[in-house]
Each structure stands twice: as structure tokens, then as C-alpha cells.
Motif scaffolding. Structure first.
Motif, mmCIF file in Angstrom:
data_model
loop_
_atom_site.group_PDB
_atom_site.id
_atom_site.type_symbol
_atom_site.label_atom_id
_atom_site.label_comp_id
_atom_site.label_asym_id
_atom_site.label_seq_id
_atom_site.Cartn_x
_atom_site.Cartn_y
_atom_site.Cartn_z
ATOM 1 N N PHE A 41 0.829 -1.204 0.000
ATOM 2 C CA PHE A 41 0.000 0.000 0.000
ATOM 3 C C PHE A 41 0.863 1.253 0.000
ATOM 4 O O PHE A 41 0.653 2.180 -0.788
ATOM 5 C CB PHE A 41 -0.935 -0.019 1.213
ATOM 6 C CG PHE A 41 -1.769 1.237 1.352
ATOM 7 C CD1 PHE A 41 -2.886 1.430 0.560
ATOM 8 C CD2 PHE A 41 -1.412 2.224 2.262
ATOM 9 C CE1 PHE A 41 -3.654 2.596 0.673
ATOM 10 C CE2 PHE A 41 -2.156 3.378 2.385
ATOM 11 C CZ PHE A 41 -3.286 3.566 1.577
ATOM 12 N N CYS A 42 1.849 1.283 0.871
ATOM 13 C CA CYS A 42 2.722 2.454 0.948
ATOM 14 C C CYS A 42 3.506 2.642 -0.345
ATOM 15 O O CYS A 42 3.742 3.768 -0.803
ATOM 16 C CB CYS A 42 3.667 2.321 2.141
ATOM 17 S SG CYS A 42 2.823 2.346 3.735
ATOM 18 N N PHE A 43 3.928 1.531 -0.933
ATOM 19 C CA PHE A 43 4.709 1.635 -2.156
ATOM 20 C C PHE A 43 3.883 2.238 -3.286
ATOM 21 O O PHE A 43 4.344 3.137 -3.995
ATOM 22 C CB PHE A 43 5.207 0.234 -2.547
ATOM 23 C CG PHE A 43 6.116 0.228 -3.737
ATOM 24 C CD1 PHE A 43 7.468 0.495 -3.614
ATOM 25 C CD2 PHE A 43 5.621 -0.033 -5.016
ATOM 26 C CE1 PHE A 43 8.303 0.491 -4.708
ATOM 27 C CE2 PHE A 43 6.441 -0.024 -6.110
ATOM 28 C CZ PHE A 43 7.802 0.237 -5.961
ATOM 29 N N MET A 44 2.641 1.761 -3.450
ATOM 30 C CA MET A 44 1.809 2.272 -4.527
ATOM 31 C C MET A 44 1.412 3.726 -4.264
ATOM 32 O O MET A 44 1.367 4.551 -5.188
ATOM 33 C CB MET A 44 0.550 1.409 -4.676
ATOM 34 C CG MET A 44 0.852 -0.040 -5.050
ATOM 35 S SD MET A 44 1.911 -0.180 -6.492
ATOM 36 C CE MET A 44 0.959 0.737 -7.694
ATOM 37 N N ALA A 45 1.137 4.061 -2.986
ATOM 38 C CA ALA A 45 0.840 5.452 -2.676
ATOM 39 C C ALA A 45 2.025 6.350 -2.979
ATOM 40 O O ALA A 45 1.878 7.476 -3.471
ATOM 41 C CB ALA A 45 0.409 5.582 -1.209
ATOM 42 N N GLY A 46 3.224 5.838 -2.717
ATOM 43 C CA GLY A 46 4.419 6.621 -3.025
ATOM 44 C C GLY A 46 4.597 6.835 -4.504
ATOM 45 O O GLY A 46 5.035 7.913 -4.952
ATOM 46 N N VAL A 47 4.261 5.813 -5.330
ATOM 47 C CA VAL A 47 4.373 5.975 -6.784
ATOM 48 C C VAL A 47 3.429 7.068 -7.267
ATOM 49 O O VAL A 47 3.793 7.946 -8.069
ATOM 50 C CB VAL A 47 4.068 4.623 -7.478
ATOM 51 C CG1 VAL A 47 3.947 4.825 -8.984
ATOM 52 C CG2 VAL A 47 5.157 3.611 -7.166
ATOM 53 N N VAL A 48 2.185 7.043 -6.770
ATOM 54 C CA VAL A 48 1.206 8.060 -7.197
ATOM 55 C C VAL A 48 1.631 9.446 -6.732
ATOM 56 O O VAL A 48 1.608 10.427 -7.483
ATOM 57 C CB VAL A 48 -0.194 7.703 -6.655
ATOM 58 C CG1 VAL A 48 -1.195 8.807 -6.998
ATOM 59 C CG2 VAL A 48 -0.653 6.373 -7.246
ATOM 60 N N PHE A 49 2.061 9.534 -5.471
ATOM 61 C CA PHE A 49 2.457 10.833 -4.940
ATOM 62 C C PHE A 49 3.683 11.370 -5.669
ATOM 63 O O PHE A 49 3.794 12.560 -5.963
ATOM 64 C CB PHE A 49 2.733 10.698 -3.442
ATOM 65 C CG PHE A 49 3.050 12.008 -2.777
ATOM 66 C CD1 PHE A 49 2.073 12.993 -2.627
ATOM 67 C CD2 PHE A 49 4.339 12.264 -2.302
ATOM 68 C CE1 PHE A 49 2.370 14.193 -2.021
ATOM 69 C CE2 PHE A 49 4.640 13.460 -1.700
ATOM 70 C CZ PHE A 49 3.651 14.436 -1.538
ATOM 71 N N GLY A 50 4.609 10.460 -6.006
ATOM 72 C CA GLY A 50 5.781 10.909 -6.755
ATOM 73 C C GLY A 50 5.423 11.406 -8.139
ATOM 74 O O GLY A 50 5.981 12.398 -8.631
ATOM 75 N N GLY A 51 4.482 10.700 -8.795
ATOM 76 C CA GLY A 51 4.049 11.183 -10.114
ATOM 77 C C GLY A 51 3.379 12.549 -10.038
ATOM 78 O O GLY A 51 3.568 13.404 -10.913
ATOM 79 N N PHE A 52 2.602 12.755 -8.969
ATOM 80 C CA PHE A 52 1.933 14.055 -8.804
ATOM 81 C C PHE A 52 2.948 15.169 -8.581
ATOM 82 O O PHE A 52 2.858 16.255 -9.158
ATOM 83 C CB PHE A 52 0.942 13.959 -7.639
ATOM 84 C CG PHE A 52 0.163 15.235 -7.417
ATOM 85 C CD1 PHE A 52 -0.817 15.639 -8.313
ATOM 86 C CD2 PHE A 52 0.432 16.045 -6.321
ATOM 87 C CE1 PHE A 52 -1.516 16.810 -8.122
ATOM 88 C CE2 PHE A 52 -0.262 17.215 -6.115
ATOM 89 C CZ PHE A 52 -1.250 17.602 -7.024
ATOM 90 N N LEU A 53 3.957 14.893 -7.743
ATOM 91 C CA LEU A 53 4.995 15.902 -7.525
ATOM 92 C C LEU A 53 5.766 16.178 -8.804
ATOM 93 O O LEU A 53 6.158 17.326 -9.083
ATOM 94 C CB LEU A 53 5.950 15.416 -6.432
ATOM 95 C CG LEU A 53 5.390 15.376 -4.993
ATOM 96 C CD1 LEU A 53 6.469 14.877 -4.036
ATOM 97 C CD2 LEU A 53 4.898 16.755 -4.566
ATOM 98 N N LEU A 54 6.011 15.141 -9.587
ATOM 99 C CA LEU A 54 6.702 15.338 -10.851
ATOM 100 C C LEU A 54 5.901 16.222 -11.781
ATOM 101 O O LEU A 54 6.445 17.095 -12.478
ATOM 102 C CB LEU A 54 6.957 13.972 -11.504
ATOM 103 C CG LEU A 54 7.640 13.986 -12.871
ATOM 104 C CD1 LEU A 54 9.029 14.600 -12.771
ATOM 105 C CD2 LEU A 54 7.719 12.583 -13.433
#
Length: 793
Positions: free
Chosen positions: A653-666
Motif C-alpha cells: 500500500f505504501c509503495f503504490m501510494a508513493g508511486v502516485v504521490f511521486g508522479g503528482f509531484l513530478l
């Protein structure tokens, strides 16, 4: 990678500094210092020592190696040795490789060294899978050569194996070679033959599975048995083969002893140029108390208990079991009289109509398989050529004896694989017990073990490390008062007997039955020269300062955690049973002499192993003692499997949330900087799919987090856990989602269209991605977790 490389280099140097003191201790431990050890570095470009031959008149030891034969002075191993190079031409090596063999095997491995008349040595080697033999002149230590300068060679087929690792044995009897080996390139045909002499005298076994069934040859002995009856000398062969008398679902291996007469010349019509005296019997090494049988023979040593009396010959064999998975070795002893008694008994026969083994009746006269004696010569049978066809036909069809040669183990060791054995006889302190047999046993880990056997009592006296753990002992040769021990790379010389070989008080106390005692004044082990033994064994052990005695082991404390399984070892030397004393409230399981304990609060306490080594009514010997104490939980050890699955779910869960959050920051960063990227740049922003960090990589999640080989918290030496296969569906779904959302093509399209799309379009697409992630994670949260596996040991 640099960090890993530095760690590997560090471990390498640590291993070197740990190994050097160990070798120094093994070499300097009372065996003559560095002069006792000849290592690979002292033999330039020579390795794979496989054959020993001692010249008793000069004390010279001849070593057969790969492409070389060495001559070493056994009295001073440090002196410069001489050697003969006998290698294979390059074109023959290439031809061997072209036939499917490896380059390493396509050399000349010297497998036979035997003395012949006139100061010469008969040598045979594999010679790139084309066995060849030559003669060595001992005066100048050189190979005899032809007129053109080439080495004078003759074929070695039937005298030497084709392959370096094939099982093989040979013995020289009055200048004639008797060999047991393979007789073809493929290694599918086997012969026991008279391999040298005139062409008319060369005879061999019949090509029949009733004679030899996929044998693994072990050893051979020449026994001079001539007596008042005019009996002939005999050659005995020891091997393991697949039994044809057992009709089971799998191949059953059995140990055999076979016998032929030296004067056998074959039959006139039947068994022409074949043995007419070939008989074989099964060797049984069985502990009757437990019913354990050891059926695979690995090595045999022949010893005359009364020098000059062949009838006192005893054969000491090392056995293992076909059915045991763990390392195991047993030693059994067989007398020549017992073997001859079985050979004179009834024959075994297979009835083709019912497929059952039965005793044939009647046995023709003269008795099949016997040597030509004075009585047979008086009856008109001057040689085997005169025997009737009915006698020869019978022995051809019935080479196997009905009865077996049975013996009980002198010792049994679990967790140890013995490779070679030699035996010396030593007078005991008690004259009523006669002599004691001291077994010198080499292991597959480069160690030499001494075991004394007095009657039915076996005592482990000493364990001496000679070589590295990768060098098995493959030769032990006794000469005068020393034992020359060899491995494929090294040679060591140790004292064969005497009280001086025991450097500590405890080892000397164990050897007290051999007439040894520890001198406190001199600090050495000395023989008892005058009078009977006055001090009992237990009292002698008390004289030693330290408690590391045979029946007084050191108490070992083990700090454990609840739920673990620990295996408490106990060294069992005698075949007699061992038992444990432990707390009453416990969960244990005994594996032979070892004890498996499942740790609970009630199982903490003292555990002691007792083994019966003396008389059945005598006191048991305390071989091992442990105490289990509890310590706090350890990371990766006391965590349950259910907790492991929860950790995996949270991690996903944390890993997938991190991927989404990283894409948003990008996205925000690109919008703010106003940078337009090409598709290739977008792909570079994601980790490679080959790395363990990638969600699509199988190295992180698709293997069920196999941190250890044991399951459900079982201790395996690494303190890890095994996650079962029930969580694979969860991991597979997460990996698929990561691949769908984080694919390089999608990111490339996203990066390519950043500048061409409006802010509202980008925000809408991001919201869609977040919704899909939430939907998938909701599905994960509702997925049932897999049930725990049942505990297994």
C-alpha cells in the motif's frame, strides 16, 4: 557494487587469517612441525594425488598424480622430491574432448603403481580415456623408452579405468596383476580379471549380471592360504553392486566379497578363459539391537592379527546406508574364517518359473568353485581345465552364496563421512583383554580420527585436522611407526601409534586402555611400563584440569526464543543407544542420537545426552550437556507469519501510494518549470525493470519473501522466516497494477503531451489515476490472507 566488492574482499582476507592459524595448529600439534605437511605449493603444477606405493627398503613413497609420478622421502618430507612427467599429447587431448569429455578429464591420471621384478614399478594411467601402462626404472626413476625415444607403453584396458573418478581396485600377486575395473569407454562393462601374464593365462569374469551387476569396486587383497591340504592362494575383491536377488520397486545396493583362486586357468569348453572359481557372498553390517543395516561399502583395510598367520586375517570395512539422508558411517570387521565358511556353504539360485530364490539341489561333485587341492589332483583333476562341464555350468549359473557374512558395527558416527581406514594393533593395559585395534579413519573434510576398539567397546580418542575442509582424505599408508595421509592436493605424516600422539590430558585419559597415562610432572602422555593398571578411567579423567573429557563434556549455554526449534547434537561412537535427560514439560523429538526441541517456557533448562559405550550393565557415558535459556524477541525470528503478511500488505500500500504521490509531484515540478520532455526522458525517470526495486521485477515479491529454508519460525541458522505461497495472489495483483500504472510507454506518452494539454486535462487525468489506485487498493484490503502452513521439521 563497490560496497559489495569491498565486503567480499574483507571476508576473503579474514578467511585467510583464520585459516593460516588453523593450518599452523594442525601442523604443529605434536607431529613434527612444518616437516609433517607437504602442501600443494611444494608440488609445482602437480595435483590430484590418487595412488600411494611405499618401498620399505628405502622408505621412498611413490605418488601417482595427474600427468606425473613423484618420489618422496618419507623420513623427511621437506627434502626435494623427484618426479616423472607422463602427460598426454595435445592432439590426443583434443580427440578426447571431441568425444564429449571435459578438458580436465582428458589428462593422464595415474591410478596404478605396483612393484614388479628387478627393481621396476608397473604404472598405469587413464591417458585421456585410453588407458596405458608403462614401466618405471627405480634406479634412475625414469620411464622405460623405446628406440625412438618415446615412452614404451602397452594398453591398460582391463588394468586401469578409463575415467579418473571411476571406482577401481587392483592387487599384485607374485608378479601378476589382478584388477577389477571397467572394460569399455562408456563405463558399462565390468571385469574382474587376471590382467597380466601370458595371453593364455589371462582370464576374466563372465559378462552376466548374475556375476557383476553395476558394481562399484572398493578394495582387493591377496591372501596366501596354502595349508596341509594343498589349498591354493586366493584373491579377494570387495565391492558394492545392485542386488538381483531382491525384487523391489527400487534398486537395492548390497556389499559383496568375491573370491578367485590364483591357480585358476579357466575351463576347457565351458567358461573358457573365464573364472571357474569365482564365488561371491553378501557382506552384512547390521546393528541387531536397532535393526539398522549399512549396505554400501566404501573402503576396506586388511590386517593380520598374528603376523605370519594368514588365517588370522581380519577385514575392516567402512559402510554407509543407501536409505539415510544424513551423513553416516559405520565400521564392521569380518574374519577370513567367516568368509571361507560362507563360501563353503550352500548356493543361491533363481527359479525362472516362480521368480523366487531357492537353494539348488543337488550340488555336483567335485564341489563347484573350490580351488584345486591335493585331493582333487589325486582324483585326476590336475587343473581347472580338467573339471567336468556339469561343474563348470553350475558355477557359471550360481556364483552367489546363499548365506551372508554378518557382523555388528564396531562404531557408528552420524554427521561424519569416513573415506579411508587403516588399523594398528596395540597391547592393552589389561593383559586379559589381549590387543586393542586402533582405527585411523580419514574423513571427507580433511580430518584424521583415532578410535580404539577393545572387544565391543569403541572409544573416540582424537580428531586431528590435517587438511582444509575441501580436501578429503583419499589415502592412508602405514609405514613403521608413522601414517602417511594423503588428499588430492596434500600429504601429511603423523605418528601411527604410541602414547606420545595424545597431546592433552583428556586424550591421554581416553587412551588409558591402551596402556597410557598422563604425567603431571612432565606434562606428557607416557606408557605404563610396569605393573597392571591402577587408576580407573573415570578417576583418570578427574586428574585433568579442564572438563573437556570424553565423559565430562563442557556445559554449553544456548540462548533461544519461544517457538523456535533447535537441534542438540550428541556424538554417538558406539552402535549402542543414547538417551537424553531433560525437563519433564517439553516438546522434543529424537533423531538418532540428536534431540530436536521446540522452545517453550516449560522446555527451558538442562539437557544431557548419555550413551552406552561399555558393558550393557555398566555406567553410561555423558557425551553432551546443554542448558536452554530464554532471551528477548529477535527481529525476523519471533515474528509470526500473520504479522509477516500484514507487513507485506502495508508495504504494498505504501509503495503504490508513493508511486502516485511521486508522479503528482513530478507533474507539479514540470508545470512550474515549464519544461517539455521527450518520451525518452520520461522513461528515464522510472527505475529499470531489471532491478529489485521495480514493482514489475520478480526478484522482490514473486518469490514469497524466502528469507530462510525453514518455515513458521523454525531456526535455520539465519534467523529468518518463510512466507508461504498463500500470499502470491496478493503480490501478483500488486505487481500487475504497478506494471499497468508505471509502464514506460504510459509515462512516455504522458511526458510527450505535457506541453500540449491544458491544466484541466492534466488534473482530470491525475484524478482518474488516483481513483483507479483507490479502487485497486480497496480490492487488496478486502482480499483474504492465506492461512498459515502446518509446522514441519
Amino acid at each position: 557494487m563497490k560496497t559489495v566488492a569491498r565486503q567480499i574482499v574483507g571476508v576473503y582476507f579474514v578467511g585467510i587469517f583464520v585459516l593460516i592459524p588453523g593450518l599452523w595448529a594442525a601442523t604443529m600439534n605434536g607431529y613434527g612441525g612444518w616437516d609433517s605437511m607437504v602442501g600443494q605449493l611444494q608440488f609445482s603444477n602437480v595435483s590430484n594425488f590418487s595412488t600411494f606405493l611405499m618401498d620399505p627398503s628405502t622408505g621412498t613413497l611413490y605418488l601417482g598424480a595427474r600427468d606425473a609420478i613423484l618420489a618422496v622421502d618419507s623420513s623427511s618430507l621437506r627434502q626435494k622430491h623427484t618426479q616423472i612427467i607422463w602427460n598426454v599429447p595435445e592432439d590426443k587431448q583434443q580427440s578426447c574432448v571431441g568425444k564429449g569429455k571435459t578438458e580436465g578429464d582428458c589428462h593422464n591420471y595415474i591410478r596404478l603403481l605396483e612393484f614388479v621384478a628387478d627393481g621396476r614399478i608397473y604404472a598405469c594411467g587413464t591417458y585421456a580415456f585410453d588407458p596405458q601402462c608403462a614401466v618405471i626404472n627405480m634406479l634412475d626413476f625414469s620411464l622405460e623408452r623405446a628406440e625412438d625415444g618415446s615412452v614404451r607403453m602397452e594398453t591398460g584396458k582391463g588394468k586401469c579405468p578409463f575415467e579418473p573418478s571411476q571406482h577401481y581396485t587392483a592387487v599384485m600377486a607374485d608378479g601378476v596383476l589382478y584388477a577389477a575395473t571397467t572394460s569399455n569407454f562408456l563405463g558399462t562393462l565390468f571385469d574382474i580379471s587376471r590382467a597380466t601374464g601370458s595371453e593364455g593365462e589371462r582370464i576374466r569374469t563372465e559378462q552376466s549380471i548374475n556375476w557383476l551387476s553395476d558394481p562399484e569396486f572398493v578394495s582387493s587383497s591377496f591372501i596366501k592360504e596354502r595349508s596341509d591340504t594343498g589349498d591354493d592362494d586366493k584373491i579377494y575383491f570387495f565391492f558394492t553392486e545392485v542386488a538381483k536377488e531382491y525384487d523391489l520397486y527400487t534398486k537395492v545396493k548390497v556389499s559383496r566379497v568375491a573370491r578367485v583362486c590364483k591357480g585358476d586357468v579357466g575351463g576347457m569348453k565351458t567358461l573358457q578363459k573365464r573364472w571357474t572359481t569365482f564365488l561371491k557372498a553378501q557382506l552384512v553390517c547390521e546393528d541387531r539391537a536397532s535393526g539398522q543395516r549399512y549396505n554400501i561399502l566404501t573402503n576396506v583395510f586388511t590386517k593380520e592379527h598374528r603376523p605370519g598367520d594368514p588365517s588370522s586375517t581380519q577385514f575392516y570395512g567402512i559402510f554407509t546406508s543407501q536409505w539415510e539422508r544424513e551423513e553416516l558411517s559405520a565400521v564392521c570387521m569380518y574374519s577370513l574364517a567367516d568368509i571361507n565358511k560362507v563360501m563353503a556353504g550352500s548356493f543361491k539360485e533363481l527359479k525362472k518359473n516362480c521368480e523366487n530364490w531357492m537353494n539348488p539341489d543337488p550340488i555336483p561333485n567335485p564341489r563347484p568353485g573350490q580351488c584345486i587341492t591335493r585331493a582333487l589332483k589325486a582324483a585326476g583333476f590336475e587343473s581347472s581345465l580338467k573339471l567336468p562341464d556339469k561343474v563348470l555350468t553350475f558355477v557359471r549359473d550360481h556364483p552367489l552364496m546363499e548365506n551372508s557374512v554378518v557382523s555388528a558395527p564396531l562404531l557408528v558416527r552420524r554427521g561424519i563421512t569416513y573415506t579411508r581406514i587403516a588399523v594398528t594393533l596395540t597391547p592393552t593395559a589389561n593383559s586379559d583383554q589381549g590387543s586393542a585395534a586402533v582405527l585411523l579413519l580419514g574423513t571427507d573434510r580433511g580430518e584424521l580420527h583415532r578410535v580404539s576398539v577393545v572387544g565391543q567397546n569403541a572409544t573416540l580418542l582424537q580428531e586431528v585436522p590435517l587438511f582444509t575442509a575441501q580436501e578429503p582424505v583419499n589415502n592412508i599408508l602405514l609405514y613403521q611407526d608413522q601414517a602417511l595421509v594423503g588428499s588430492p592436493l596434500s600429504l601429511a605424516r603423523v605418528a601411527a601409534e604410541g602414547c606420545g600422539v595424545y597431546p592433552t590430558c583428556e586424550e591421554c585419559a581416553r587412551a588409558q586402555v591402551l596402556g597410557c597415562k598422563w604425567s603431571l610432572k612432565e606434562g606428557t602422555c607416557t606408557p605404563i611400563l610396569i605393573g597392571p593398571l591402577q587408576v580407573e578411567s573415570e578417576d583418570a579423567l578427574k586428574l585433568c584440569d579442564t572438563g573437556e573429557a570424553r565423559c565430562a563434556p563442557v556445559l554449553k549455554e544456548l540462548r533461544v526464543v519461544e517457538g523456535l526449534r533447535v537441534l542438540l547434537p550428541c556424538v554417538q561412537v558406539s552402535p549402542r543407544p543414547c538417551h537424553w535427560e531433560y525437563p519433564p514439560d517439553r516438546h522434543t523429538r529424537q533423531h538418532h542420537a540428536h534431540l530436536e526441541v521446540t522452545v517453550t517456557t516449560a522446555s527451558l533448562g538442562s539437557y544431557t545426552c548419555y550413551c552406552e559405550e561399555g558393558r550393557r550393565d555398566g555406567p553410561a557415558c555423558r557425551r553432551a550437556t546443554y542448558t536452554l535459556t530464554l532471551e528477548g524477541p529477535q527481529v525476523g525470528v519471533s515474528v509470526s507469519l500473520a504479522g509477516s503478511r500484514q507487513v507485506v500488505a502495508v508495504y504494498l500500500f505504501c509503495f503504490m501510494a508513493g508511486v502516485v504521490f511521486g508522479g503528482f509531484l513530478l507533474h507539479l515540478f514540470r508545470k512550474r518549470r515549464g519544461i517539455r520532455h521527450a518520451p525518452e526522458k520520461g522513461r528515464d525517470l522510472l527505475p529499470s525493470s531489471d532491478t529489485p526495486q521495480s514493482p514489475s521485477s520478480t526478484s522482490l515479491l514473486s518469490e514469497g519473501v524466502p528469507l530462510t529454508e525453514k518455515r513458521n519460525g523454525t531456526l535455520n541458522g539465519h534467523g529468518g522466516l518463510y512466507s508461504n505461497a498463500g500470499g502470491l495472489k496478493l503480490q501478483e495483483s500488486a505487481a500487475n497494477l504497478a506494471e499497468e500504472l508505471g509502464s514506460t510507454d504510459r509515462m512516455g506518452r504522458l511526458g510527450a503531451g505535457l506541453g500540449a494539454r491544458s491544466e484541466e486535462e492534466l488534473r482530470s487525468e491525475d484524478e482518474t489515476v488516483v481513483e483507479r489506485v483507490d479502487e485497486r487498493m480497496d480490492a487488496f484490503r478486502g482480499a483474504p490472507l492465506a492461512q498459515c502452513e502446518e509446522n514441519s521439521f
